[in-house]
Structure formats: structure tokens, C-alpha cells
Motif scaffolding. Structure first.
Motif, PDB file in Angstrom:
ATOM      1  N   UNK A   8     -79.471 -63.411 -70.635  1.00 37.72           N
ATOM      2  CA  UNK A   8     -80.261 -62.738 -69.608  1.00 37.72           C
ATOM      3  C   UNK A   8     -80.350 -61.258 -69.937  1.00 37.72           C
ATOM      4  N   UNK A   9     -81.571 -60.789 -70.203  1.00 37.95           N
ATOM      5  CA  UNK A   9     -81.771 -59.422 -70.688  1.00 37.95           C
ATOM      6  C   UNK A   9     -82.953 -58.745 -69.999  1.00 37.95           C
ATOM      7  N   UNK A  10     -83.245 -59.137 -68.755  1.00 39.74           N
ATOM      8  CA  UNK A  10     -84.455 -58.589 -68.149  1.00 39.74           C
ATOM      9  C   UNK A  10     -84.318 -58.129 -66.723  1.00 39.74           C
ATOM     10  N   UNK A  11     -83.108 -57.751 -66.283  1.00 41.49           N
ATOM     11  CA  UNK A  11     -82.934 -57.295 -64.907  1.00 41.49           C
ATOM     12  C   UNK A  11     -83.500 -55.905 -64.666  1.00 41.49           C
ATOM     13  N   UNK A  12     -83.457 -55.478 -63.422  1.00 43.06           N
ATOM     14  CA  UNK A  12     -83.988 -54.162 -63.053  1.00 43.06           C
ATOM     15  C   UNK A  12     -83.091 -53.015 -63.495  1.00 43.06           C
ATOM     16  N   UNK A  13     -81.798 -53.291 -63.703  1.00 48.27           N
ATOM     17  CA  UNK A  13     -80.826 -52.239 -64.044  1.00 48.27           C
ATOM     18  C   UNK A  13     -80.909 -51.089 -63.044  1.00 48.27           C
ATOM     19  N   UNK A  14     -80.952 -51.430 -61.763  1.00 57.33           N
ATOM     20  CA  UNK A  14     -81.147 -50.416 -60.726  1.00 57.33           C
ATOM     21  C   UNK A  14     -80.003 -49.408 -60.685  1.00 57.33           C
ATOM     22  N   UNK A  15     -78.782 -49.850 -60.994  1.00 53.10           N
ATOM     23  CA  UNK A  15     -77.648 -48.921 -60.968  1.00 53.10           C
ATOM     24  C   UNK A  15     -77.596 -48.034 -62.208  1.00 53.10           C
ATOM     25  N   UNK A  16     -78.484 -48.316 -63.157  1.00 56.66           N
ATOM     26  CA  UNK A  16     -78.657 -47.426 -64.309  1.00 56.66           C
ATOM     27  C   UNK A  16     -79.976 -46.668 -64.217  1.00 56.66           C
ATOM     28  N   UNK A  17     -80.535 -46.617 -63.020  1.00 57.67           N
ATOM     29  CA  UNK A  17     -81.793 -45.914 -62.839  1.00 57.67           C
ATOM     30  C   UNK A  17     -82.958 -46.578 -63.547  1.00 57.67           C
ATOM     31  N   UNK A  18     -82.844 -47.870 -63.810  1.00 57.30           N
ATOM     32  CA  UNK A  18     -83.900 -48.601 -64.486  1.00 57.30           C
ATOM     33  C   UNK A  18     -83.848 -48.540 -65.993  1.00 57.30           C
ATOM     34  N   UNK A  19     -82.852 -47.851 -66.567  1.00 48.81           N
ATOM     35  CA  UNK A  19     -82.753 -47.779 -68.032  1.00 48.81           C
ATOM     36  C   UNK A  19     -82.415 -49.164 -68.572  1.00 48.81           C
ATOM     37  N   UNK A  20     -83.115 -49.653 -69.600  1.00 52.88           N
ATOM     38  CA  UNK A  20     -82.897 -51.024 -70.093  1.00 52.88           C
ATOM     39  C   UNK A  20     -81.527 -51.199 -70.736  1.00 52.88           C
ATOM     40  N   UNK A  21     -80.643 -51.897 -70.040  1.00 51.85           N
ATOM     41  CA  UNK A  21     -79.286 -52.093 -70.551  1.00 51.85           C
ATOM     42  C   UNK A  21     -79.222 -52.716 -71.944  1.00 51.85           C
ATOM     43  N   UNK A  22     -80.074 -53.694 -72.262  1.00 51.52           N
ATOM     44  CA  UNK A  22     -79.932 -54.324 -73.588  1.00 51.52           C
ATOM     45  C   UNK A  22     -80.100 -53.364 -74.757  1.00 51.52           C
ATOM     46  N   UNK A  23     -80.711 -52.195 -74.521  1.00 50.11           N
ATOM     47  CA  UNK A  23     -80.931 -51.244 -75.616  1.00 50.11           C
ATOM     48  C   UNK A  23     -79.788 -50.249 -75.777  1.00 50.11           C
ATOM     49  N   UNK A  24     -78.838 -50.214 -74.855  1.00 46.49           N
ATOM     50  CA  UNK A  24     -77.706 -49.309 -74.989  1.00 46.49           C
ATOM     51  C   UNK A  24     -76.862 -49.705 -76.198  1.00 46.49           C
ATOM     52  N   UNK A  25     -76.350 -48.708 -76.896  1.00 51.47           N
ATOM     53  CA  UNK A  25     -75.635 -48.945 -78.147  1.00 51.47           C
ATOM     54  C   UNK A  25     -74.134 -48.734 -77.955  1.00 51.47           C
ATOM     55  N   UNK A  26     -73.354 -49.733 -78.359  1.00 52.00           N
ATOM     56  CA  UNK A  26     -71.896 -49.668 -78.353  1.00 52.00           C
ATOM     57  C   UNK A  26     -71.413 -50.131 -79.725  1.00 52.00           C
ATOM     58  N   UNK A  27     -70.618 -49.310 -80.376  1.00 54.54           N
ATOM     59  CA  UNK A  27     -70.085 -49.695 -81.674  1.00 54.54           C
ATOM     60  C   UNK A  27     -71.145 -49.940 -82.723  1.00 54.54           C
ATOM     61  N   UNK A  28     -72.238 -49.212 -82.655  1.00 51.20           N
ATOM     62  CA  UNK A  28     -73.282 -49.332 -83.664  1.00 51.20           C
ATOM     63  C   UNK A  28     -74.254 -50.468 -83.466  1.00 51.20           C
ATOM     64  N   UNK A  29     -74.165 -51.188 -82.353  1.00 47.58           N
ATOM     65  CA  UNK A  29     -75.086 -52.292 -82.071  1.00 47.58           C
ATOM     66  C   UNK A  29     -75.516 -52.224 -80.615  1.00 47.58           C
TER      67      UNK A  29
END
Length: 219
Positions: A8-29
Motif C-alpha cells: 500500500x503506497x497511495x495514502x494521503x500522508x496527512x500527518x506528513x502534510x501530504x508529502x508522499x511517504x514512499x519517496x522518503x529515503x532511509x539508508x540510501x533507498x
């Protein structure tokens, strides 16, 4: 074990101000890459979310014909149960038939691969369970980090659809009708990134903040 996967990669991410969580980078990925790496042994993978260049870029699994599929729930942002149903519908297009298990992962788990491995081992050891459900180290259930038996999962989704529909339903309505094997995970394995404070614990800062990372994970 033979399994398919729904990410599941398509939520509103409302608590991140709408920033797309799947694109956040952790450990180079990206977080999406971590999720896809966790299910790299799945027979077929359905990603429920927008297939944008920002999300899709990176180390995606090799697409052996139609192995990686993208879909969206209808209506959009109708919640995780509707998204899960959309993912299952995408998986059903496989002429080889249905895999007996379905891994369900949210695309905001930096340690998804480490977390999924013990769930798979438990599913193989407990064939009577309908779902092997992760719990964080505090005992909180994580239905978006679980292995579901395909038959009972589809049956309960059909029942819920007949009983008011799937849109905006919490996952607990689904889990409550299944035989659950809870599995407590070691500290940190089930931690997700759903707020900026959680993101900062993984070394991610707000993109608009001083010294923050941008959408590609650069400084």
C-alpha cells in the motif's frame, strides 16, 4: 512458501502534510524500495498507489512479464481495506492461479525485510492461522505488516463488501473475523514513518526545513 504481495503506497500522508511517504529515503533507498525488497520473493506484487516517476524510480524488482503491477483503489483514498481489495483484484490477473498466502505491507516501514522474515517462518509453522499479524514491541497490532491466508481473506472482504462496502473501513473489521496468530517483533522492526517526528528518528527531516533532505533524499 508461495505467496503474492500487496504493497500500500497511495495514502494521503496527512500527518506528513501530504508529502508522499514512499519517496522518503532511509539508508540510501526509498521506503517503497524497502517494501519491495521485503517481498522480492513474492510470485506477483501489486502496488496500490500512483505509478509516478518519483515513486517508481530506483531498485524495483525485475518485471518478469507482468510480475509488478500498479493499481489504485476506487474511489481514491478510500482507506486500507479498499486498497487491499484493489491489490487483490490486480493479483487475480495471473493465469497461474492464486498463491495461498498474501503479504500485506505499508510502504512506510524502513525495516520491512527484517520484519517480514519471521512472519513467513511463523506462517509456515502454523498452517491453521488465517493471518500472521505483526505486533510491535509494545504489543500493538500492525495489520499492515502481516501475512494473510488467501481464501479466508477474500471471503471476509466479500462479506464486508456486502455488509456496507469497503470504503473507509478500518482494518480491524477485517482482522476481527479471522483466526489471528500474533507475532511480537523485536524493538524497531515494526516502526513506521507516518509523522515528521518519526521520520526524523530515521534521519529524515522536513523537506522545507534547514538542512533537510529533498524529495530524492539529497542534503
Amino acid at each position: 512458501m508461495v505467496f503474492d504481495a500487496v504493497v500500500l503506497a497511495g495514502g494521503r500522508a496527512s500527518r506528513l502534510g501530504g508529502f508522499p511517504k514512499p519517496t522518503l529515503v532511509v539508508g540510501g533507498a526509498t521506503l517503497l524500495e524497502h517494501a519491495l525488497d521485503a517481498v522480492h520473493e513474492a510470485r506477483v506484487i501489486a502496488v496500490v498507489g500512483p505509478e509516478t516517476s518519483a515513486v517508481a524510480a530506483g531498485r524495483l524488482p525485475e518485471d518478469d512479464g507482468d510480475r509488478l503491477r500498479w493499481t489504485l483503489e476506487s474511489p481514491r483514498f478510500a482507506g486500507p481495506v479498499a486498497a487491499l481489495a484493489a491489490g487483490l483484484a490486480a493479483l487475480r490477473r495471473d493465469p497461474a492461479g492464486d498463491a495461498p498466502w498474501v503479504a500485506l505491507l505499508a510502504a512506510d516501514l524502513p525495516r520491512a525485510r527484517e520484519a517480514l522474515a519471521p512472519l513467513a517462518a511463523a506462517a509456515a509453522a502454523e498452517p491453521e492461522a488465517d493471518v500472521v499479524l505483526a505486533e510491535d514491541d509494545g504489543g500493538r497490532a500492525q495489520p499492515l505488516l502481516a501475512l494473510y491466508r488467501r481464501g479466508p481473506l477474500e471471503r471476509i472482504l466479500a462479506e464486508l463488501d456486502d455488509d456496507g462496502g469497503l470504503a473507509d473501513r478500518p482494518l480491524r473489521h477485517l482482522v476481527a473475523r479471522l483466526t489471528v496468530l500474533p507475532l511480537r517483533l523485536p524493538p524497531g522492526l515494526a516502526d513506521d514513518v507516518d509523522t515528521w517526528s518519526a521520520a526524523e528518528r530515521w534521519g529524515i527531516r522536513r523537506p522545507e526545513g534547514p538542512g533537510s533532505v529533498d524529495a530524492t533524499g539529497g542534503a
